[in-house]
Design an enzyme around this catalytic site. Structure first.
Site, PDB file in Angstrom:
ATOM      1  N   ASN A 136      22.161  50.840  21.472  1.00 45.41           N
ATOM      2  CA  ASN A 136      22.331  52.211  21.006  1.00 45.41           C
ATOM      3  C   ASN A 136      21.434  52.361  19.777  1.00 45.41           C
ATOM      4  OD1 ASN A 136      23.187  54.567  19.814  1.00 45.41           O
ATOM      5  ND2 ASN A 136      25.364  54.126  20.004  1.00 45.41           N
ATOM      6  N   ARG A 167      21.828  53.746  25.435  1.00 50.66           N
ATOM      7  CA  ARG A 167      22.322  55.089  25.133  1.00 50.66           C
ATOM      8  C   ARG A 167      21.096  55.944  24.821  1.00 50.66           C
ATOM      9  NH1 ARG A 167      24.221  57.509  19.614  1.00 50.66           N
ATOM     10  NH2 ARG A 167      24.999  59.507  20.334  1.00 50.66           N
ATOM     11  N   HIS A 222      27.906  63.558  22.761  1.00 44.39           N
ATOM     12  CA  HIS A 222      29.129  62.734  22.869  1.00 44.39           C
ATOM     13  C   HIS A 222      29.657  62.726  24.295  1.00 44.39           C
ATOM     14  CE1 HIS A 222      30.255  63.558  18.368  1.00 44.39           C
ATOM     15  NE2 HIS A 222      29.604  62.412  18.465  1.00 44.39           N
ATOM     16  N   ARG A 246      27.623  67.228   8.340  1.00 42.54           N
ATOM     17  CA  ARG A 246      27.048  68.399   9.023  1.00 42.54           C
ATOM     18  C   ARG A 246      27.992  69.589   8.920  1.00 42.54           C
ATOM     19  NH1 ARG A 246      25.950  65.420  14.600  1.00 42.54           N
ATOM     20  NH2 ARG A 246      25.981  63.437  13.515  1.00 42.54           N
TER      21      ARG A 246
END
Ligand code: ADP
Length: 396
Positions: free
Chosen positions: A9, A88, A177, A238
């Protein structure tokens, strides 16, 4: 000897890695390189239960990958068990609706999505190229964060912008996600013993990044992240949703340039921005419990936004078999779950304090009272799903 999948990942400044047994979920080797290309760069890993750490000041991306792959190569027993590699990949655009074996055409398509995820896809590609070099005979599979959400209907994924921005420039909601929302919703169907293809779930993945998803009959119907992972819920750093005119206001009135606005919305907002203290939910929970007003306000804003999304998704689905909490905050914060569920009583949730405090561990993941609408805590395991997809595709 068991079969293992190497799961990589590759983020913009970090690399998470693991060797995963796709059947038992065991991970004999796992770890994380952080702060790549900075003086603080370091690696931590766990090999057969033994933890190690090493500083790697100013290591670059390529060297970091090399370091991980050398650790693997130096352990012949582990190395020989690897049957496939799973990557990923953050953005698969509209091209990828499921995981794909990486060949030249797939790699070119991942490159073509680079414009949509300039921070992430280039790192993913570097990981793929390094692993191809080290394991030239193994199948490499890309598992996309966006793929699960490709079932969203147009009414959910289109912005109310001039249509040609979608047709010519692929500007639309993609969502992220996806691997986590898919994994925990499948697990929830197993826990509840109901057919996944007939279930209605709202999932809340709450980590450093946060997103909610409405899932009907095994399909993502809507999700809170958008063209990029900035939209939607309040996150660690964020902002999530804001009025798009704030950009122009900051540029015209405060003399910001657009890059400063983007940096602020991604790295200086969310829990960190409101609190002025920390992006870590634990610090803010402690602050709130100690009566610190800004911490209380921050957690209230975080939970309020989440409540709005869950309520909207319950309406989109028409019914709700279970609300699922996952991610570092979702799995561990009884504090957040309590505030959220108490504000969602209109949907029939009745929180069971003891079950919530134990994060559902002694109650088959359930944190609401018997007979009320179900809320579950399901630990996510994106690595396992990536390993399973990679193992399956390598055998086809
Ligand atoms: P990432 O999105 O980077 O994978 P995680 O899913 O690990 O991140 O989630 C990180 C978040 O989880 C942080 O905000 C952290 O504060 C929060 N978290 C972890 N453990 C707890 C806990 N026991 N209570 C509350 N929040 C927690």
């Amino acid at each position: 000897m068991s079969s293992l999948v190497l799961v990589l990942n590759c983020g913009s400044s970090s690399i998470k890695f693991a060797t995963v047994n796709p059947e038992t979920a065991e991970m004999p080797f796992s770890g994380l390189v952080q702060c790549i290309a900075s003086p603080d760069a370091n690696i931590g890993w766990k090999l057969n239960g033994n933890k190690q750490k090493q500083q790697l000041p100013d290591i670059n991306y390529h060297e970091a990958l090399d370091f991980i792959l050398t650790l693997l190569r130096d352990n012949k027993e582990l190395f020989d068990q690897i049957i496939a590699v799973g990557h990923r990949v953050v953005h698969g655009g509209e091209k990828f609706t499921k995981s794909a074996v990486i060949d030249d055409e797939v790699l070119a398509a991942i490159r073509a999505c680079q414009d949509l995820a300039p921070l992430h896809n280039p790192a993913n590609i570097q990981g793929i190229l390094a692993a191809q070099k080290m394991f030239p005979n193994l199948t490499q599979t890309a598992v996309f964060d966006t793929a699960f959400h490709q079932t969203m209907p147009k009414e959910a994924f289109l912005y109310a912008l001039p249509y040609e921005l979608y047709e010519k420039h692929q500007i639309r909601r993609y969502g992220f996600h996806g691997t986590s929302h898919l994994y925990v919703s499948r697990q929830a169907a197993k826990v509840l013993d109901i057919p996944y293809e007939e279930a209605a779930f709202v999932t809340a993945h709450l980590g450093n990044g946060c997103s909610a998803c409405a899932i009907l009959n095994g399909k993502s119907m809507d999700t809170s992240m958008g063209l990029t992972p900035l939209e939607g819920l309040v996150m660690g750093t964020r902002s999530g949703d804001i009025d798009p005119s704030i950009h122009a206001h900051l540029v015209d009135r405060l003399g910001y340039d657009i890059h400063k606005v983007t940096k602020m919305l991604n790295s200086e907002s969310g829990l960190l921005g409101i609190s002025g203290i920390d992006s870590d939910c634990r610090t803010l929970e402690d602050g709130a419990l100690a009566g610190d007003e800004r911490s209380i306000l921050t957690m209230d804003i975080f939970c309020y936004r989440l409540v709005k999304y869950i309520a909207a998704y319950a309406a989109v689905l028409g019914r709700i078999d279970a609300l699922i909490f996952t991610g570092g905050i979702g799995e561990n914060s009884s504090f957040v779950r309590k505030i959220v569920l108490n504000r969602l009583k209109i949907f029939g949730f009745d929180l069971d304090t003891e079950r919530n405090n134990a994060s559902g561990k002694n109650s088959n993941q359930l944190i609401t009272k018997d007979g009320s609408t179900k809320a579950l805590v399901i630990p996510t395991n994106e690595e396992l799903l990536i390993a399973q997809d990679a193992a399956t595709l390598s055998q086809e």
